[in-house]
Design a protein around this motif. Sequence first.
Motif, PDB file in Angstrom:
ATOM      1  N   ALA A 388      35.986  -6.769   5.283  1.00  0.00           N
ATOM      2  CA  ALA A 388      35.829  -5.449   4.784  1.00  0.00           C
ATOM      3  C   ALA A 388      34.454  -5.194   4.318  1.00  0.00           C
ATOM      4  N   VAL A 389      34.189  -6.141   3.335  1.00  0.00           N
ATOM      5  CA  VAL A 389      32.732  -5.925   2.671  1.00  0.00           C
ATOM      6  C   VAL A 389      31.613  -6.163   3.941  1.00  0.00           C
ATOM      7  N   TYR A 390      31.984  -7.066   4.424  1.00  0.00           N
ATOM      8  CA  TYR A 390      30.808  -7.356   5.654  1.00  0.00           C
ATOM      9  C   TYR A 390      30.678  -6.239   6.519  1.00  0.00           C
ATOM     10  N   ALA A 391      31.961  -5.796   7.110  1.00  0.00           N
ATOM     11  CA  ALA A 391      31.756  -4.691   8.183  1.00  0.00           C
ATOM     12  C   ALA A 391      31.020  -3.376   7.433  1.00  0.00           C
ATOM     13  N   LEU A 392      31.436  -2.857   6.169  1.00  0.00           N
ATOM     14  CA  LEU A 392      30.944  -1.755   5.635  1.00  0.00           C
ATOM     15  C   LEU A 392      29.419  -2.339   5.508  1.00  0.00           C
ATOM     16  N   ALA A 393      28.883  -3.216   4.731  1.00  0.00           N
ATOM     17  CA  ALA A 393      27.446  -3.652   4.907  1.00  0.00           C
ATOM     18  C   ALA A 393      26.767  -3.547   6.083  1.00  0.00           C
ATOM     19  N   SER A 394      27.373  -4.019   7.161  1.00  0.00           N
ATOM     20  CA  SER A 394      26.639  -4.136   8.380  1.00  0.00           C
ATOM     21  C   SER A 394      26.675  -2.769   9.000  1.00  0.00           C
ATOM     22  N   ALA A 395      27.709  -1.830   8.862  1.00  0.00           N
ATOM     23  CA  ALA A 395      27.552  -0.635   9.209  1.00  0.00           C
ATOM     24  C   ALA A 395      26.448   0.204   8.590  1.00  0.00           C
ATOM     25  N   VAL A 396      26.224   0.103   7.344  1.00  0.00           N
ATOM     26  CA  VAL A 396      25.202   0.856   6.456  1.00  0.00           C
ATOM     27  C   VAL A 396      24.027   0.479   6.968  1.00  0.00           C
ATOM     28  N   ALA A 397      23.623  -0.816   7.102  1.00  0.00           N
ATOM     29  CA  ALA A 397      22.327  -1.359   7.969  1.00  0.00           C
ATOM     30  C   ALA A 397      21.959  -0.884   9.262  1.00  0.00           C
ATOM     31  N   TRP A 398      22.965  -0.776   9.859  1.00  0.00           N
ATOM     32  CA  TRP A 398      22.959  -0.143  11.183  1.00  0.00           C
ATOM     33  C   TRP A 398      22.357   1.111  11.412  1.00  0.00           C
ATOM     34  N   ILE A 399      23.250   1.884  10.446  1.00  0.00           N
ATOM     35  CA  ILE A 399      22.731   3.306  10.324  1.00  0.00           C
ATOM     36  C   ILE A 399      21.416   3.546   9.760  1.00  0.00           C
ATOM     37  N   ALA A 400      20.953   2.769   8.802  1.00  0.00           N
ATOM     38  CA  ALA A 400      19.656   2.678   8.359  1.00  0.00           C
ATOM     39  C   ALA A 400      18.596   2.223   9.269  1.00  0.00           C
ATOM     40  N   LYS A 401      18.976   1.412  10.277  1.00  0.00           N
ATOM     41  CA  LYS A 401      17.986   1.091  11.259  1.00  0.00           C
ATOM     42  C   LYS A 401      17.729   2.377  12.262  1.00  0.00           C
ATOM     43  N   GLU A 402      19.097   3.008  12.683  1.00  0.00           N
ATOM     44  CA  GLU A 402      19.095   4.135  13.593  1.00  0.00           C
ATOM     45  C   GLU A 402      18.438   5.344  13.179  1.00  0.00           C
ATOM     46  N   THR A 403      18.449   5.479  11.755  1.00  0.00           N
ATOM     47  CA  THR A 403      17.996   6.739  11.119  1.00  0.00           C
ATOM     48  C   THR A 403      16.518   6.350  10.747  1.00  0.00           C
ATOM     49  N   GLU A 404      16.233   5.252  10.802  1.00  0.00           N
ATOM     50  CA  GLU A 404      14.458   4.639  10.341  1.00  0.00           C
ATOM     51  C   GLU A 404      14.477   4.957   8.654  1.00  0.00           C
ATOM     52  N   PHE A 405      15.492   4.731   7.960  1.00  0.00           N
ATOM     53  CA  PHE A 405      15.569   5.069   6.577  1.00  0.00           C
ATOM     54  C   PHE A 405      15.515   3.660   5.665  1.00  0.00           C
ATOM     55  N   GLY A 406      14.683   3.770   4.909  1.00  0.00           N
ATOM     56  CA  GLY A 406      14.635   2.319   3.854  1.00  0.00           C
ATOM     57  C   GLY A 406      14.421   1.063   4.861  1.00  0.00           C
ATOM     58  N   VAL A 407      15.054   0.091   4.063  1.00  0.00           N
ATOM     59  CA  VAL A 407      14.777  -1.419   4.870  1.00  0.00           C
ATOM     60  C   VAL A 407      16.237  -1.779   4.908  1.00  0.00           C
ATOM     61  N   PRO A 408      16.637  -1.739   6.320  1.00  0.00           N
ATOM     62  CA  PRO A 408      18.004  -1.961   6.599  1.00  0.00           C
ATOM     63  C   PRO A 408      18.318  -3.229   6.373  1.00  0.00           C
ATOM     64  N   PRO A 409      17.540  -4.382   6.528  1.00  0.00           N
ATOM     65  CA  PRO A 409      18.138  -5.756   5.938  1.00  0.00           C
ATOM     66  C   PRO A 409      18.529  -5.864   4.354  1.00  0.00           C
ATOM     67  N   VAL A 410      17.451  -5.284   3.782  1.00  0.00           N
ATOM     68  CA  VAL A 410      17.826  -5.113   2.236  1.00  0.00           C
ATOM     69  C   VAL A 410      19.199  -4.371   2.048  1.00  0.00           C
ATOM     70  N   PHE A 411      19.407  -3.416   2.512  1.00  0.00           N
ATOM     71  CA  PHE A 411      20.771  -2.592   2.507  1.00  0.00           C
ATOM     72  C   PHE A 411      21.589  -3.458   2.643  1.00  0.00           C
ATOM     73  N   GLY A 412      21.737  -3.914   3.840  1.00  0.00           N
ATOM     74  CA  GLY A 412      22.884  -4.964   4.455  1.00  0.00           C
ATOM     75  C   GLY A 412      23.117  -6.138   3.280  1.00  0.00           C
ATOM     76  N   VAL A 413      22.080  -6.713   2.726  1.00  0.00           N
ATOM     77  CA  VAL A 413      22.511  -7.979   2.019  1.00  0.00           C
ATOM     78  C   VAL A 413      22.679  -7.526   0.721  1.00  0.00           C
TER      79      VAL A 413
END
Length: 437
Positions: A388-413
Amino acid sequence: MTLSDNPVQPGASTAAVVDPDYPVTPVPAHARKSFVSLAVVLLGFTVFTPTMLAGAQLGSAFPLGELVRVILLGSLILGTYVALLGWIGANTGLTTVVMARYVLGNRGSKLGSILLGGTQIGWYGVVIGTIGDLTAQAFEWESDLAKATVMIATSVLMCLTACYGYRGMYWVSAISTPLILILAFWVLFRSLDEVGGWSGLADVEPNGSMTVAVAITTVVGTFVSAGTQAPNWTRFARTGSQALLACVIGFLIGNGLMIFFGATGAMTFGQGDFVLVLYDLGLVTWGLVLLFGNLWKSNADTAYAFGVAGAALFARPSKTPFVIGGSVIGTVLALVGVQNHLVDYLVLLGVFIPPLGGVVIGDYFARWRRGGMPEGEPLPALNVPNLAVYALASAVAWIAKETEFGVPPVFGVVLAALGAYVVGRAGLNRRLSPTGD
């Protein structure tokens, strides 16, 4: 963790190890390598000519001073992340996909094997296709058969190197990396002569645009997926500190230099790939030496990575059948032109793979650091809290990528590491019932 000569894979039978690279079991003490050996392999992994293409994008968007700051910050983020994973790999003696068994459960870890193995097969195909295309360009070939012959021949060479294991990759890296770095620095000096030195390079005006956040994401994204698999090699380190320093040399210094070389090539010659710069300078032979030497060692590492991922996925003690099978698939992908269509797919995987490394880091510090990951530990089929943690972190990273907000890989990690640590310290994983495979 206690290392033994006959380690047991979690959830598997006590079959004898038949692969000297120990793809699904801890690397025993007698098989550990020296720091120099490990540093050579990791530096050879990251001194990768396609990385210069990312540098070219930065070089056309930033003046020299801001360019250096972006590269340093992005490389620091990447190096820190990979160094943590590498340190854990040395302490456990396990690959990333095998550590995922303890983190995600026996069946849940297959997600990691598919993600990590799948992206590496894709990269393998891209590199094989790139070799065929650039060789044809150098010799002005129009024959598809000639290009296909080059692809198949180079794939066989890389596959054999990966089958030979750690030793094969070490010797290829030891021979080719110094040559590539010398040649790259030489072209850098030619670039400086072209524009009148460092002051002239600083005066070059960017002709493109890119936000700092996107630029840092580009730097981190160059090797964050491959860096997640750093334990594949650092598990051979004799100490965690040696693994950590080798990762810093490879992923912070080596990768950062390649990005910088690509950026200066774009600023000076309008090319981000030193192979093409050498072509422009009339040095076709040296361009091909750089191309084959560099991509040979890097793609051998890639084949090794999907080989150990396949061994873990199917619970087999040898990586060789999966190295061969993956190489065949990657070569077929190259023959149909995957290098022209796979970029978006690989970028997407770059969003979903880093959170896997984050979960491994967080869970290790929460549950395993003191006692290690013991052999034969009864594991659940699915570790639902960590999944569940992995799924949530991946979702946040994907949203960051789609919205071009911040640094998606860093958010995910970061989110994955913090979430797994909290879940582990709260004891939610201890309440799971072991169910085996």
